[in-house]
Structures are given as structure tokens and as C-alpha cells.
Write a protein that holds these residues in place. Structure first.
Motif, PDB file in Angstrom:
ATOM      1  N   GLY A  37       6.362   7.128 -10.719  1.00  0.00           N
ATOM      2  CA  GLY A  37       5.791   6.129  -9.830  1.00  0.00           C
ATOM      3  C   GLY A  37       5.258   4.989 -10.666  1.00  0.00           C
ATOM      4  O   GLY A  37       5.296   5.006 -11.896  1.00  0.00           O
ATOM      5  N   GLY A  38       4.738   3.991  -9.999  1.00  0.00           N
ATOM      6  CA  GLY A  38       4.128   2.867 -10.694  1.00  0.00           C
ATOM      7  C   GLY A  38       3.240   2.115  -9.733  1.00  0.00           C
ATOM      8  O   GLY A  38       3.672   1.788  -8.624  1.00  0.00           O
ATOM      9  N   LEU A  39       2.005   1.893 -10.118  1.00  0.00           N
ATOM     10  CA  LEU A  39       1.116   1.117  -9.257  1.00  0.00           C
ATOM     11  C   LEU A  39       0.210   0.254 -10.103  1.00  0.00           C
ATOM     12  O   LEU A  39      -0.044   0.544 -11.272  1.00  0.00           O
ATOM     13  CB  LEU A  39       0.295   2.017  -8.339  1.00  0.00           C
ATOM     14  CG  LEU A  39      -0.690   3.002  -8.943  1.00  0.00           C
ATOM     15  CD1 LEU A  39      -1.807   3.295  -7.942  1.00  0.00           C
ATOM     16  CD2 LEU A  39      -0.001   4.319  -9.299  1.00  0.00           C
ATOM     17  N   ARG A  40      -0.241  -0.818  -9.499  1.00  0.00           N
ATOM     18  CA  ARG A  40      -1.095  -1.778 -10.201  1.00  0.00           C
ATOM     19  C   ARG A  40      -2.558  -1.565  -9.863  1.00  0.00           C
ATOM     20  O   ARG A  40      -2.897  -1.108  -8.768  1.00  0.00           O
ATOM     21  CB  ARG A  40      -0.714  -3.214  -9.823  1.00  0.00           C
ATOM     22  CG  ARG A  40       0.439  -3.795 -10.609  1.00  0.00           C
ATOM     23  CD  ARG A  40       0.590  -5.268 -10.277  1.00  0.00           C
ATOM     24  NE  ARG A  40       1.629  -5.924 -11.038  1.00  0.00           N
ATOM     25  CZ  ARG A  40       1.452  -6.546 -12.190  1.00  0.00           C
ATOM     26  NH1 ARG A  40       0.234  -6.583 -12.742  1.00  0.00           N
ATOM     27  NH2 ARG A  40       2.458  -7.146 -12.803  1.00  0.00           N
ATOM     28  N   GLY A  41      -3.388  -1.926 -10.823  1.00  0.00           N
ATOM     29  CA  GLY A  41      -4.825  -1.945 -10.599  1.00  0.00           C
ATOM     30  C   GLY A  41      -5.430  -3.178 -11.237  1.00  0.00           C
ATOM     31  O   GLY A  41      -4.885  -3.722 -12.210  1.00  0.00           O
ATOM     32  N   ILE A  42      -6.539  -3.624 -10.675  1.00  0.00           N
ATOM     33  CA  ILE A  42      -7.251  -4.779 -11.245  1.00  0.00           C
ATOM     34  C   ILE A  42      -8.751  -4.544 -11.127  1.00  0.00           C
ATOM     35  O   ILE A  42      -9.214  -3.868 -10.205  1.00  0.00           O
ATOM     36  CB  ILE A  42      -6.893  -6.100 -10.519  1.00  0.00           C
ATOM     37  CG1 ILE A  42      -7.217  -6.000  -9.019  1.00  0.00           C
ATOM     38  CG2 ILE A  42      -5.453  -6.491 -10.757  1.00  0.00           C
ATOM     39  CD1 ILE A  42      -7.117  -7.333  -8.278  1.00  0.00           C
ATOM     40  N   CYS A  60       1.289   7.749  -4.070  1.00  0.00           N
ATOM     41  CA  CYS A  60       1.173   9.187  -4.324  1.00  0.00           C
ATOM     42  C   CYS A  60       2.090   9.983  -3.399  1.00  0.00           C
ATOM     43  O   CYS A  60       2.703  10.976  -3.820  1.00  0.00           O
ATOM     44  CB  CYS A  60      -0.278   9.629  -4.167  1.00  0.00           C
ATOM     45  SG  CYS A  60      -1.384   8.902  -5.395  1.00  0.00           S
ATOM     46  N   GLN A  61       2.194   9.534  -2.174  1.00  0.00           N
ATOM     47  CA  GLN A  61       3.089  10.206  -1.216  1.00  0.00           C
ATOM     48  C   GLN A  61       4.535  10.108  -1.678  1.00  0.00           C
ATOM     49  O   GLN A  61       5.288  11.094  -1.641  1.00  0.00           O
ATOM     50  CB  GLN A  61       2.926   9.575   0.169  1.00  0.00           C
ATOM     51  CG  GLN A  61       3.825  10.179   1.233  1.00  0.00           C
ATOM     52  CD  GLN A  61       3.775   9.395   2.536  1.00  0.00           C
ATOM     53  OE1 GLN A  61       3.861   8.164   2.553  1.00  0.00           O
ATOM     54  NE2 GLN A  61       3.614  10.103   3.643  1.00  0.00           N
ATOM     55  N   SER A  64       5.157  12.407  -4.658  1.00  0.00           N
ATOM     56  CA  SER A  64       5.202  13.802  -4.214  1.00  0.00           C
ATOM     57  C   SER A  64       6.554  14.111  -3.570  1.00  0.00           C
ATOM     58  O   SER A  64       7.127  15.188  -3.789  1.00  0.00           O
ATOM     59  CB  SER A  64       4.069  14.063  -3.217  1.00  0.00           C
ATOM     60  OG  SER A  64       4.100  15.385  -2.751  1.00  0.00           O
ATOM     61  N   GLN A  65       7.082  13.158  -2.807  1.00  0.00           N
ATOM     62  CA  GLN A  65       8.399  13.339  -2.202  1.00  0.00           C
ATOM     63  C   GLN A  65       9.501  13.349  -3.258  1.00  0.00           C
ATOM     64  O   GLN A  65      10.440  14.146  -3.178  1.00  0.00           O
ATOM     65  CB  GLN A  65       8.656  12.231  -1.179  1.00  0.00           C
ATOM     66  CG  GLN A  65       7.768  12.331   0.060  1.00  0.00           C
ATOM     67  CD  GLN A  65       7.902  11.128   0.981  1.00  0.00           C
ATOM     68  OE1 GLN A  65       8.479  10.106   0.607  1.00  0.00           O
ATOM     69  NE2 GLN A  65       7.366  11.232   2.175  1.00  0.00           N
ATOM     70  N   SER A  66       9.379  12.496  -4.266  1.00  0.00           N
ATOM     71  CA  SER A  66      10.360  12.491  -5.355  1.00  0.00           C
ATOM     72  C   SER A  66      10.369  13.824  -6.079  1.00  0.00           C
ATOM     73  O   SER A  66      11.429  14.317  -6.496  1.00  0.00           O
ATOM     74  CB  SER A  66      10.041  11.360  -6.346  1.00  0.00           C
ATOM     75  OG  SER A  66      10.168  10.088  -5.757  1.00  0.00           O
ATOM     76  N   ASP A  77      -2.298  14.646  -2.740  1.00  0.00           N
ATOM     77  CA  ASP A  77      -3.726  14.551  -3.036  1.00  0.00           C
ATOM     78  C   ASP A  77      -4.031  14.942  -4.484  1.00  0.00           C
ATOM     79  O   ASP A  77      -4.968  14.425  -5.090  1.00  0.00           O
ATOM     80  CB  ASP A  77      -4.558  15.369  -2.045  1.00  0.00           C
ATOM     81  CG  ASP A  77      -4.206  16.850  -2.028  1.00  0.00           C
ATOM     82  OD1 ASP A  77      -3.234  17.254  -2.693  1.00  0.00           O
ATOM     83  OD2 ASP A  77      -4.903  17.605  -1.318  1.00  0.00           O
ATOM     84  N   LYS A  78      -3.227  15.823  -5.073  1.00  0.00           N
ATOM     85  CA  LYS A  78      -3.380  16.160  -6.487  1.00  0.00           C
ATOM     86  C   LYS A  78      -3.079  14.943  -7.355  1.00  0.00           C
ATOM     87  O   LYS A  78      -3.807  14.641  -8.316  1.00  0.00           O
ATOM     88  CB  LYS A  78      -2.445  17.316  -6.843  1.00  0.00           C
ATOM     89  CG  LYS A  78      -2.159  17.512  -8.327  1.00  0.00           C
ATOM     90  CD  LYS A  78      -3.364  18.004  -9.096  1.00  0.00           C
ATOM     91  CE  LYS A  78      -2.949  18.328 -10.540  1.00  0.00           C
ATOM     92  NZ  LYS A  78      -4.099  18.710 -11.381  1.00  0.00           N
ATOM     93  N   ILE A  79      -2.016  14.230  -7.018  1.00  0.00           N
ATOM     94  CA  ILE A  79      -1.661  13.014  -7.758  1.00  0.00           C
ATOM     95  C   ILE A  79      -2.771  11.978  -7.616  1.00  0.00           C
ATOM     96  O   ILE A  79      -3.209  11.362  -8.590  1.00  0.00           O
ATOM     97  CB  ILE A  79      -0.328  12.447  -7.250  1.00  0.00           C
ATOM     98  CG1 ILE A  79       0.792  13.477  -7.402  1.00  0.00           C
ATOM     99  CG2 ILE A  79       0.025  11.159  -7.984  1.00  0.00           C
ATOM    100  CD1 ILE A  79       2.091  13.090  -6.712  1.00  0.00           C
ATOM    101  N   GLU A  80      -3.243  11.796  -6.390  1.00  0.00           N
ATOM    102  CA  GLU A  80      -4.279  10.794  -6.127  1.00  0.00           C
ATOM    103  C   GLU A  80      -5.557  11.094  -6.897  1.00  0.00           C
ATOM    104  O   GLU A  80      -6.133  10.202  -7.544  1.00  0.00           O
ATOM    105  CB  GLU A  80      -4.564  10.721  -4.631  1.00  0.00           C
ATOM    106  CG  GLU A  80      -5.593   9.667  -4.254  1.00  0.00           C
ATOM    107  CD  GLU A  80      -5.712   9.464  -2.757  1.00  0.00           C
ATOM    108  OE1 GLU A  80      -6.846   9.328  -2.269  1.00  0.00           O
ATOM    109  OE2 GLU A  80      -4.653   9.440  -2.078  1.00  0.00           O
ATOM    110  N   ASN A  81      -6.013  12.332  -6.856  1.00  0.00           N
ATOM    111  CA  ASN A  81      -7.248  12.695  -7.558  1.00  0.00           C
ATOM    112  C   ASN A  81      -7.108  12.496  -9.066  1.00  0.00           C
ATOM    113  O   ASN A  81      -8.055  12.050  -9.739  1.00  0.00           O
ATOM    114  CB  ASN A  81      -7.630  14.146  -7.254  1.00  0.00           C
ATOM    115  CG  ASN A  81      -8.047  14.348  -5.812  1.00  0.00           C
ATOM    116  OD1 ASN A  81      -8.486  13.414  -5.141  1.00  0.00           O
ATOM    117  ND2 ASN A  81      -7.907  15.564  -5.305  1.00  0.00           N
TER     118      ASN A  81
END
Length: 304
Positions: A37-42, A60-61, A64-66, A77-81
């Protein structure tokens, strides 16, 4: 050279980035049996003591599907935490990119997904503009996007990105910034790591999910924003010739955000891009948590 964030999540703990290493015999390295996955933060422009992540739940969803394609049960939720803890441990002070990754971690030579260990890690990079906000040039790639009947294109599977790599290098080595892939039916699909949109007669058009595209989260966000702004949106097959006569063309993705296309092959496109600019301004405001209507898309992480 991109700067890595100091710590990575590796083998169920946080370690210095330089210590998060795998064996050269790792199964996924040889067979492309990974997903990412890939996501941005600032840092929050209104409060530097907290971090903003864009659409964390959707990212995260999707990961998890991948993972399911790899026969790996990794709850969203494991990925998110883990990602939230990752941000708190690193305390980034500038715009950054997070790469969560799932892979077959055993050492072995048989290509398979059964009876093999899987692992999950997370690392991050400082990242500003991935592509020029002024616009990029594109060529039509000689490589074609895979078909879903032969590859699980609804996941971000590592093996698929050989095609993206070939298209990107072909484009750059022939004097362009980016390559545009067609699908097996000869219709416009996507760029090397981005979805594509065109504007014609005030309508926002993008290839539909049946066109073997990746179901981009930024793509989904743009469609929602456009509809909310009263811009008519259409998901349908797009012909190559439409790219050359479109009023506007832009690429979208987590890293690329919204990047205008200024030239395709030897066709110069208009530098007047009213819909692209409206969408880009709106998306920027949302990711910076300045739009009350989309606050549910922004996950806030206090650093104190």
C-alpha cells in the motif's frame, strides 16, 4: 536520494530502518509474491503537534484485501493500528509517504502461496512533490496492462509492477516523463502508477473499473469530490484519440496527487485547466483538514 524515516516496523517490532533487512533468498524477492500500500501524511498546518493521514481506513482495507490473494489473513484494523504506532514512533516533521508491505518471507525456490510464511512490515520516506505540479509529458507505451483473468488486478501485487517499470523507463528514455498503458482491448488504462482522467466538454471522464485499472483511492476521492462540486463524471472506456483532443488530462495517485498532463506524444495540451485546478485545490484543502465536509477522510494522530 529520498530520506527514510528513522524507524520501521519489522518482524513485529519497531527497529531502526537500517536494521530492517531480509535475506537475498526471500521467496517474494524471486517470485513477486508481495502486496503493498501507500499513503501520505503531513504535519497538520494548523497544529504541527499532530499528523494528518489521508483516508487511512480505505488504504488499510485495500491492503487487507490484497493480502487475501496471497492467502494471508491480515485484518485492516491490525494494519491501521500498526501505521498509527509507526507515525507516533517516527514523529515526522515534514510531508511523508508510508509504505506498508506484505510478502512471502520464507526462503525457498518453489513458487507457491500455500504452506509458506508471510510477514508484514512498514517503512516511510520523506516525500514532497512526486511529479512536477506544473505538468508532465506522456507517451503511449508499447507495453500493455495485464488482464484480470491472468493477474489479480484488484490488489496491489508486486509482480504486476514489472509492466509499470518497463513503461516508465521506456517513457523516460525516449524523452517523456511518464508512460500511458493501454489495456488488451486497445483502450486507455492507466499510467505506470497512476490513474488517468480526461475532461471533455465540461465532463470528467475516466476508465471504469472493468478496464483492468487499479481501483485507486485518490481516483475514488476525485470522483466523489467532482460529483459533490456539480461536475458531471463518467466512468467508461476511453479511446487513445480522446487523449489527444481532450480539453484537460491529468494523472492521479497517492504519490502523484493530481498532476496535469501538458503533452501526449507530439500533441501539446492546453495550459488552461479549470476543472483540474478546482479539483486539485479542493483535494489539497481536504488533505490539510480545512474542509469540514470531508473530515471523516482525515485521520488525526496527536504526537504528544
Amino acid at each position: 536520494m529520498l530520506n527514510s524515516l528513522p524507524f520501521a516496523y519489522f518482524q513485529n517490532k519497531f527497529v531502526p530502518f537500517a536494521e530492517a533487512n531480509i535475506s537475498i533468498a526471500t521467496h517474494a524477492l524471486h517470485y513477486g509474491t508481495g502486496a503493498f500500500g501507500g499513503l501520505r501524511g503531513i504535519p497538520d498546518p494548523q497544529n504541527p503537534q499532530q499528523i494528518l493521514l489521508f483516508r487511512l481506513d480505505r488504504h488499510c482495507q485495500r491492503l487487507s484485501q490484497s493480502a487475501k490473494f496471497l492467502r494471508y489473513d491480515l485484518p485492516a484494523d491490525k494494519i491501521e493500528n500498526t501505521i498509527v504506532d509507526f507515525v507516533r514512533v517516527n514523529k515526522p516533521s515534514t510531508s511523508f509517504y508510508i509504505r506498508p508491505f506484505i510478502y512471502t518471507s520464507d526462503i525457498g525456490i518453489a513458487p507457491r502461496l500455500h504452506n509458506i510464511e508471510k510477514q508484514f512490515f512498514v517503512y516511510g520516506l520523506e516525500l514532497g512533490d512526486y511529479m512536477s505540479p506544473e505538468g508532465v509529458s506522456c507517451r503511449i507505451s508499447s507495453w500493455y496492462r495485464q488482464e484480470d483473468r491472468s493477474f489479480p488486478l484488484k490488489g496491489k501485487i508486486t509482480g504486476a509492477y514489472i509492466t509499470s517499470s518497463l513503461a516508465k523507463t521506456e517513457a523516460v528514455e525516449s524523452g517523456f516523463d511518464e508512460g500511458i498503458l493501454m489495456n488488451s482491448q486497445g483502450k486507455v488504462c492507466e499510467a505506470s502508477g497512476m490513474n488517468i482522467f480526461i475532461v471533455r466538454n465540461g465532463q470528467l471522464i475516466t476508465p471504469g473499473v472493468e478496464q483492468d485499472i487499479l481501483e485507486g483511492i485518490t481516483r475514488d476521492s476525485i470522483l466523489t469530490i467532482a460529483q459533490d462540486m456539480g461536475i458531471k463524471t463518467i466512468e467508461r472506456p476511453v479511446d487513445k484519440s480522446e487523449l489527444l483532443i481532450a480539453d484537460e488530462v491529468f494523472l492521479s495517485g497517492t504519490a502523484a496527487k493530481i498532476t496535469p498532463v501538458k503533452r501526449i506524444e507530439n500533441y501539446e495540451l492546453s495550459t488552461t485547466r479549470p476543472i483540474t485546478e478546482k479539483l486539485r485545490e479542493k483535494l489539497t484543502a481536504i488533505t490539510e483538514n480545512r474542509d469540514d465536509n470531508y473530515r471523516e477522510w482525515v485521520y488525526t494522530i496527536p504526537l504528544e
